[in-house]
Design a protein around this motif. Structure first.
Motif, PDB file in Angstrom:
ATOM      1  N   UNK A  54       7.298 -48.721  43.309  1.00  0.00           N
ATOM      2  CA  UNK A  54       7.911 -47.563  43.423  1.00  0.00           C
ATOM      3  C   UNK A  54       8.469 -47.172  41.976  1.00  0.00           C
ATOM      4  N   UNK A  55       9.577 -47.864  41.697  1.00  0.00           N
ATOM      5  CA  UNK A  55       9.879 -46.756  40.529  1.00  0.00           C
ATOM      6  C   UNK A  55       8.972 -46.677  39.366  1.00  0.00           C
ATOM      7  N   UNK A  56       8.036 -46.420  39.872  1.00  0.00           N
ATOM      8  CA  UNK A  56       7.209 -45.070  39.113  1.00  0.00           C
ATOM      9  C   UNK A  56       7.623 -43.861  39.273  1.00  0.00           C
ATOM     10  N   UNK A  57       7.981 -43.215  40.332  1.00  0.00           N
ATOM     11  CA  UNK A  57       8.055 -42.767  40.995  1.00  0.00           C
ATOM     12  C   UNK A  57       9.491 -42.206  40.847  1.00  0.00           C
ATOM     13  N   UNK A  58      10.074 -41.117  40.415  1.00  0.00           N
ATOM     14  CA  UNK A  58      11.970 -41.459  40.284  1.00  0.00           C
ATOM     15  C   UNK A  58      12.558 -40.789  41.400  1.00  0.00           C
ATOM     16  N   UNK A  59      11.569 -39.788  42.409  1.00  0.00           N
ATOM     17  CA  UNK A  59      12.535 -39.838  43.347  1.00  0.00           C
ATOM     18  C   UNK A  59      12.084 -40.836  44.744  1.00  0.00           C
ATOM     19  N   UNK A  60      10.822 -41.473  44.914  1.00  0.00           N
ATOM     20  CA  UNK A  60      10.531 -42.469  46.204  1.00  0.00           C
ATOM     21  C   UNK A  60      11.953 -43.784  45.642  1.00  0.00           C
TER      22      UNK A  60
END
Length: 79
Positions: A54-60
């Motif tokens: 999840x943290x690999x996508x700042x937006x997510x």
């Protein structure tokens, strides 16, 4: 004062975090997560893998945090 448990915050146990603000709960959860990481606690390690994705996508990640904060804000005050 409101209470959220570890599983509500993406964790793997029923540890309760009580605080006045979501920021305080998030900090307690982060500290708990670091302790579980140091112990290599299996259930938490599995959920941490999911959080890492999840943290690999700042937006997510931002969206996920906003949802948890809304959930916290909607909770009733502890008795």
């Amino acid at each position: 004062m409101k209470t959220m448990i570890c599983t509500q915050l993406g964790g793997a146990c029923d540890k309760a975090f009580r605080a006045e603000t979501f920021a305080e709960v998030a900090e307690m959860s982060k500290k708990h997560g670091m302790e579980m990481y140091q112990r290599q606690e299996p259930a938490h390690m599995e959920t941490m893998g999911k959080m890492t994705d999840l943290m690999s996508s700042p937006e997510a990640m931002e969206e996920w945090l906003e949802e948890r904060e809304k959930e916290f804000n909607a909770l009733p005050e502890d008795k």
